[in-house]
Design an enzyme around this catalytic site. Structure first.
Site, PDB file in Angstrom:
ATOM      1  N   CYS A   7      46.273  50.774  34.491  1.00 15.68           N
ATOM      2  CA  CYS A   7      46.733  49.425  34.131  1.00 15.68           C
ATOM      3  C   CYS A   7      46.159  49.097  32.755  1.00 15.68           C
ATOM      4  O   CYS A   7      45.777  50.018  32.020  1.00 15.68           O
ATOM      5  CB  CYS A   7      46.342  48.395  35.193  1.00 15.68           C
ATOM      6  SG  CYS A   7      44.559  48.166  35.404  1.00 15.68           S
ATOM      7  N   ARG A  13      44.056  45.736  38.708  1.00 13.57           N
ATOM      8  CA  ARG A  13      45.086  46.418  39.509  1.00 13.57           C
ATOM      9  C   ARG A  13      44.778  47.881  39.781  1.00 13.57           C
ATOM     10  O   ARG A  13      44.822  48.335  40.939  1.00 13.57           O
ATOM     11  CB  ARG A  13      46.458  46.305  38.811  1.00 13.57           C
ATOM     12  CG  ARG A  13      46.981  44.902  38.752  1.00 13.57           C
ATOM     13  CD  ARG A  13      48.107  44.763  37.750  1.00 13.57           C
ATOM     14  NE  ARG A  13      47.640  44.925  36.375  1.00 13.57           N
ATOM     15  CZ  ARG A  13      48.414  44.945  35.316  1.00 13.57           C
ATOM     16  NH1 ARG A  13      49.733  44.845  35.456  1.00 13.57           N
ATOM     17  NH2 ARG A  13      47.900  45.055  34.107  1.00 13.57           N
ATOM     18  N   ASP A 117      50.076  41.329  36.645  1.00 12.06           N
ATOM     19  CA  ASP A 117      48.653  41.225  36.311  1.00 12.06           C
ATOM     20  C   ASP A 117      48.087  39.939  36.928  1.00 12.06           C
ATOM     21  O   ASP A 117      48.524  38.845  36.578  1.00 12.06           O
ATOM     22  CB  ASP A 117      48.536  41.181  34.783  1.00 12.06           C
ATOM     23  CG  ASP A 117      47.098  41.259  34.335  1.00 12.06           C
ATOM     24  OD1 ASP A 117      46.201  41.129  35.188  1.00 12.06           O
ATOM     25  OD2 ASP A 117      46.872  41.445  33.135  1.00 12.06           O
TER      26      ASP A 117
HETATM   27  P1  4NP Z   1      44.218  44.785  34.805  1.00  8.14           P
HETATM   28  O1  4NP Z   1      44.042  43.236  34.431  1.00  8.14           O
HETATM   29  O2  4NP Z   1      45.063  45.388  33.707  1.00  8.14           O
HETATM   30  O3  4NP Z   1      44.941  44.728  36.107  1.00  8.14           O
HETATM   31  O4  4NP Z   1      42.831  45.365  34.886  1.00  8.14           O
HETATM   32  C1  4NP Z   1      43.504  42.799  33.219  1.00  8.14           C
HETATM   33  C2  4NP Z   1      42.155  42.661  33.089  1.00  8.14           C
HETATM   34  C3  4NP Z   1      41.625  42.198  31.895  1.00  8.14           C
HETATM   35  C4  4NP Z   1      42.452  41.868  30.866  1.00  8.14           C
HETATM   36  C5  4NP Z   1      43.813  42.006  30.989  1.00  8.14           C
HETATM   37  C6  4NP Z   1      44.334  42.482  32.166  1.00  8.14           C
HETATM   38  N1  4NP Z   1      41.904  41.378  29.672  1.00  8.14           N
HETATM   39  O5  4NP Z   1      42.693  40.945  28.799  1.00  8.14           O
HETATM   40  O6  4NP Z   1      40.686  41.368  29.494  1.00  8.14           O
END
Ligand code: 4NP
Length: 147
Positions: A7, A13, A117
């Site tokens: 991800c 995720r 997300d």
């Molecule tokens: P992930 O979610 O891609 O599901 O781990 C996110 C976690 C952090 C960030 C963006 C998406 N961020 O911008 O820090």
């Protein structure tokens, strides 16, 4: 079978997909190697988001020992399948592939769909957990089906 879940941050995720598939593979007696990574670098070395740890724990899956890492080019060699959570992850990973064979390993985790997300919305962790759990079950079924 070697599977990498990807991800953006590798804290919400893909750690869930990693932990759930590992859990189900073990339950099914499958000796699979599963890992996860993020396309971004912000969270390298961090534990999964506390909300992902909590929702997984509530369903008996422990993801607290995972640490975030960034996707790297060598991952194309190391894994049979690279499952990405959304279209942006797909675009970012495909951009790093050097051959058609590498591109063919990259697939949307949910065929023709995305795992949204949940980072900015606390209420989304539970539905996202279930969405990922159901797809992990389907993945085990389809990858262990004998032809
Ligand atoms: P992930 O979610 O891609 O599901 O781990 C996110 C976690 C952090 C960030 C963006 C998406 N961020 O911008 O820090």
């Amino acid at each position: 079978m070697k599977i990498l879940m990807v991800c953006l941050g590798n804290i919400c995720r893909s750690p869930l997909a990693h932990g759930i598939l590992e859990h189900l593979a073990k339950e099914n007696g499958l000796d699979w190697e599963i890992d996860s990574a993020g396309t971004g670098s912000w969270h390298i070395g961090h534990k999964p988001d506390r909300r992902s740890i909590a929702v997984a724990k509530s369903y008996g899956v422990d993801i607290s020992s995972q640490r975030a890492r960034q996707f790297e080019i060598n991952d194309f060699d190391r894994y049979d399948f690279i499952f990405v959570m959304d279209e942006n992850n797909y675009k970012d990973v495909i951009a790093l592939a050097k051959s058609q064979e590498e591109k063919n390993k990259v697939k949307l985790f949910i065929p023709n769909g995305v795992v949204p997300d949940p980072y900015w919305d606390d209420t989304q962790f539970d539905p996202v957990y279930h969405m990922i759990y159901e797809q992990c079950q389907k993945l085990i079924e389809s990858l262990t089906k004998k032809n």
